[in-house]
Write an enzyme that holds these catalytic residues in place. Structure first.
Site, PDB file in Angstrom:
ATOM      1  N   TYR A  30       5.193  -2.770  -8.090  1.00  0.00           N
ATOM      2  CA  TYR A  30       6.039  -1.574  -8.243  1.00  0.00           C
ATOM      3  C   TYR A  30       7.473  -1.997  -8.598  1.00  0.00           C
ATOM      4  CZ  TYR A  30       2.150   0.286  -5.459  1.00  0.00           C
ATOM      5  OH  TYR A  30       0.905   0.627  -4.979  1.00  0.00           O
ATOM      6  N   TRP A  36       9.922   8.493  -2.371  1.00  0.00           N
ATOM      7  CA  TRP A  36       9.904   8.503  -0.889  1.00  0.00           C
ATOM      8  C   TRP A  36      10.022   7.102  -0.328  1.00  0.00           C
ATOM      9  CZ3 TRP A  36       4.936  10.117   2.273  1.00  0.00           C
ATOM     10  CH2 TRP A  36       3.815   9.416   1.843  1.00  0.00           C
ATOM     11  N   GLY A 166       2.015  11.418  -2.568  1.00  0.00           N
ATOM     12  CA  GLY A 166       2.173  10.012  -2.156  1.00  0.00           C
ATOM     13  C   GLY A 166       0.887   9.389  -1.650  1.00  0.00           C
ATOM     14  N   ASP A 168      -2.050   9.085  -2.974  1.00  0.00           N
ATOM     15  CA  ASP A 168      -2.692   9.265  -4.286  1.00  0.00           C
ATOM     16  C   ASP A 168      -4.207   9.379  -4.262  1.00  0.00           C
ATOM     17  OD1 ASP A 168      -0.162   8.200  -4.488  1.00  0.00           O
ATOM     18  OD2 ASP A 168      -0.687   6.712  -5.990  1.00  0.00           O
ATOM     19  N   TYR A 361      -7.377   1.793  -0.830  1.00  0.00           N
ATOM     20  CA  TYR A 361      -6.132   2.518  -0.996  1.00  0.00           C
ATOM     21  C   TYR A 361      -6.231   4.016  -0.603  1.00  0.00           C
ATOM     22  CZ  TYR A 361      -2.343   3.623  -4.335  1.00  0.00           C
ATOM     23  OH  TYR A 361      -1.224   4.049  -4.951  1.00  0.00           O
ATOM     24  N   GLU A 405       1.015  -3.763   2.242  1.00  0.00           N
ATOM     25  CA  GLU A 405       1.119  -2.347   1.868  1.00  0.00           C
ATOM     26  C   GLU A 405       0.242  -1.489   2.790  1.00  0.00           C
ATOM     27  OE1 GLU A 405       0.008  -1.928  -2.206  1.00  0.00           O
ATOM     28  OE2 GLU A 405       0.725   0.134  -2.400  1.00  0.00           O
TER      29      GLU A 405
HETATM   30  C1  2M8 Z   1       1.633   4.316  -4.677  1.00  0.00           C
HETATM   31  O1  2M8 Z   1       1.685   5.174  -5.812  1.00  0.00           O
HETATM   32  C2  2M8 Z   1       1.953   4.712  -7.134  1.00  0.00           C
HETATM   33  C3  2M8 Z   1       2.159   5.950  -7.996  1.00  0.00           C
HETATM   34  O2  2M8 Z   1       3.249   6.691  -7.488  1.00  0.00           O
HETATM   35  C4  2M8 Z   1       0.830   3.887  -7.709  1.00  0.00           C
HETATM   36  O3  2M8 Z   1      -0.246   3.838  -7.113  1.00  0.00           O
HETATM   37  O4  2M8 Z   1       1.035   3.288  -8.766  1.00  0.00           O
HETATM   38  C5  2M8 Z   1       1.536   5.228  -3.440  1.00  0.00           C
HETATM   39  O5  2M8 Z   1       1.164   4.492  -2.307  1.00  0.00           O
HETATM   40  C6  2M8 Z   1       2.869   5.942  -3.220  1.00  0.00           C
HETATM   41  O6  2M8 Z   1       2.860   6.672  -2.034  1.00  0.00           O
HETATM   42  C7  2M8 Z   1       4.026   4.954  -3.214  1.00  0.00           C
HETATM   43  O7  2M8 Z   1       5.240   5.681  -3.169  1.00  0.00           O
HETATM   44  C8  2M8 Z   1       4.025   4.067  -4.457  1.00  0.00           C
HETATM   45  C9  2M8 Z   1       5.065   2.946  -4.393  1.00  0.00           C
HETATM   46  O8  2M8 Z   1       5.005   2.285  -3.160  1.00  0.00           O
HETATM   47  O9  2M8 Z   1       2.733   3.448  -4.617  1.00  0.00           O
END
Ligand code: 2M8
Length: 441
Positions: A30, A36, A166, A168, A361, A405
């Site tokens: 990420y 959030w 969040g 997902d 997940y 995570e």
């Molecule tokens: C996860 O979501 C992102 C898309 O927003 C992804 O899977 O690519 C989720 O766990 C989300 O709640 C979280 O904010 C994000 C970044 O940690 O990852």
């Protein structure tokens, strides 16, 4: 490991994920700023680096849309690098002077985060400008949610993509996603980048689900992010108890900040009342004794027992009998396991569900942000022992496995690793928020 050492390691995770302007949720998977996540990360900075906490919120809100929406992702310099979908895919309107962003939102945690910063900030009075500005920005985010995401004026905001709540990949969305059949739709060409991360790849959502995610983004961009047009066409419109409980808690917190700022509280009071009525009147399931999501497009409840079903505890919404019934479920086999197969508190999905998955997940594993929220909810109702058990289990997982995570909920898998990406910021940040009061610097 001593908890003092754990605390220092947690601070180090945040330091390493900070890129000078904001803190990434994790080093590789990420690479941008997430909505959030930024809120939880700010809570981690608050006890030892209040300036950094404010910087997180300032950066996030620098991408707020003129209509008040605060985007799910604020893109950093890396643009397309390492994450799909990037800005070229989203094609959101570009607002001069604001960074590129995605075109959906996330749970509105900012109100309760701001309130916490205020209580931790030794120089709050000298920095009243920061609190005034953030208060206004959060107010306009809530205004957006009540104006554009609550079409029947029920006090409940709907989410329009599984990335918005969040959680997902939650099983709650399955029946709704099943109405979107990728084989019958035209899905734009795309390449996933999340699967390049070997540690996370095997627990990520399926290809079919990604096609649906992409289909929805394509629908939004075709409608040029016009809320009314999206509302007419989008097959995914869900009133989620987690999202709305967070909205309710943030409303309450905004009310307190408004009093501190000595500004009018009328509008916030109306919202508090409306969302309480929505949660109690529409999302509470009396038979099963917990809250449930509602599919606004197909007009049907989605009675799936995930940990989101208990979240209104954080905002003091349930009455004492409702709270007692939810505590019973949290302590029961679905969320605490059995004497033979005990679970770390709390799995994100009922352990007795036929399709629970301990590794996948958002379909069963323990997530630290959900624990932190429920911990707050339990404390609020005086369920102190249970709250302490959540904190103890969370810290044990982090101590033994690392800043992952998410985590396998089974206690009888002591050798199992943590899951998803490592050096995950909100896991570190929330560990700090638990440990910092014990070891003040
Ligand atoms: C996860 O979501 C992102 C898309 O927003 C992804 O899977 O690519 C989720 O766990 C989300 O709640 C979280 O904010 C994000 C970044 O940690 O990852």
């Amino acid at each position: 490991m001593q908890d003092k050492a754990l605390l220092n390691q947690a601070k180090e995770v945040l330091r390493k994920n900070h890129n000078g302007r904001f803190t990434k949720p994790a080093p590789n998977l990420y690479p941008h700023q997430w909505n959030w996540d930024a809120g939880f990360i700010a809570l981690g900075y608050a006890p030892f680096a209040i300036g950094r906490a404010k910087q997180e919120l300032n950066h996030l809100f620098s991408a707020q849309w003129p209509n008040g929406m605060v985007p799910q992702i604020v893109f950093g310099q890396e643009k397309e690098a390492r994450y799909f979908p990037g800005p070229d895919f989203w094609q959101t309107p570009h607002f001069p002077g604001r960074p590129h962003s995605s075109g959906i939102t996330m749970p509105p945690v900012h109100g309760f985060v701001l309130r916490r910063l205020l209580t931790k900030d030794p120089n709050a009075r000298e920095d009243v400008a920061f609190y005034r500005e953030k208060y206004q920005q959060i107010l306009s985010l809530h205004q957006y949610l009540y104006e554009h995401r609550d079409p029947q004026k029920e006090g409940l905001a709907y989410v329009r993509h599984p990335w918005e709540p969040g959680t997902d990949n939650s099983p709650t969305w399955d029946p709704v996603l099943a109405t979107i059949d990728p084989s019958k739709l035209s899905i734009p060409a795309y390449t996933r980048k999340d699967l390049q991360n070997p540690e996370a790849a095997k627990h990520r959502p399926t290809q079919e689900d990604y096609d649906r995610y992409v289909y929805l983004v394509d629908l939004f961009r075709q409608q040029r992010y016009d809320d009314a047009k999206i509302h007419e066409r989008c097959p995914f419109q869900i009133q989620d108890p987690l999202f709305n409980a967070i909205l309710a808690w943030s409303n309450e917190s905004l009310y307190e900040v408004a009093r501190w700022l000595k500004v009018d509280t009328g509008l916030v009071s109306e919202w508090m009342q409306a969302t309480k009525e929505g949660l109690q009147g529409k999302l509470w399931n009396e038979q099963s004794g917990h809250y449930q999501a509602y599919d606004l497009f197909q007009e049907r409840p989605l009675p799936c027992r995930t940990s989101s079903a208990f979240m209104p505890l954080i905002a003091g919404i349930p009455g004492p009998e409702q709270a007692r019934r939810m505590l019973e479920q949290l302590q029961g086999p679905g969320f605490s396991g059995t004497p033979e197969n005990p679970a770390f508190k709390y799995p994100t999905y009922d352990l007795r569900a036929a399709d629970v998955d301990y590794e996948k997940y958002w379909r069963g594993p323990v997530w630290i942000n959900m624990n932190w929220l429920l911990w707050n909810g339990l404390l609020r109702y005086g369920f102190t022992e249970e709250a302490l058990a959540v904190q103890t289990d969370s810290l044990q997982l982090i101590r033994e496995k690392g800043f992952y995570e998410y985590f396998d909920p089974r206690k009888n898998q002591p050798e199992g690793p943590g899951y998803g990406t490592h050096q995950f910021s909100w896991t570190a940040a929330l560990a700090i928020s638990w440990l910092a009061p014990i070891y003040p610097s």
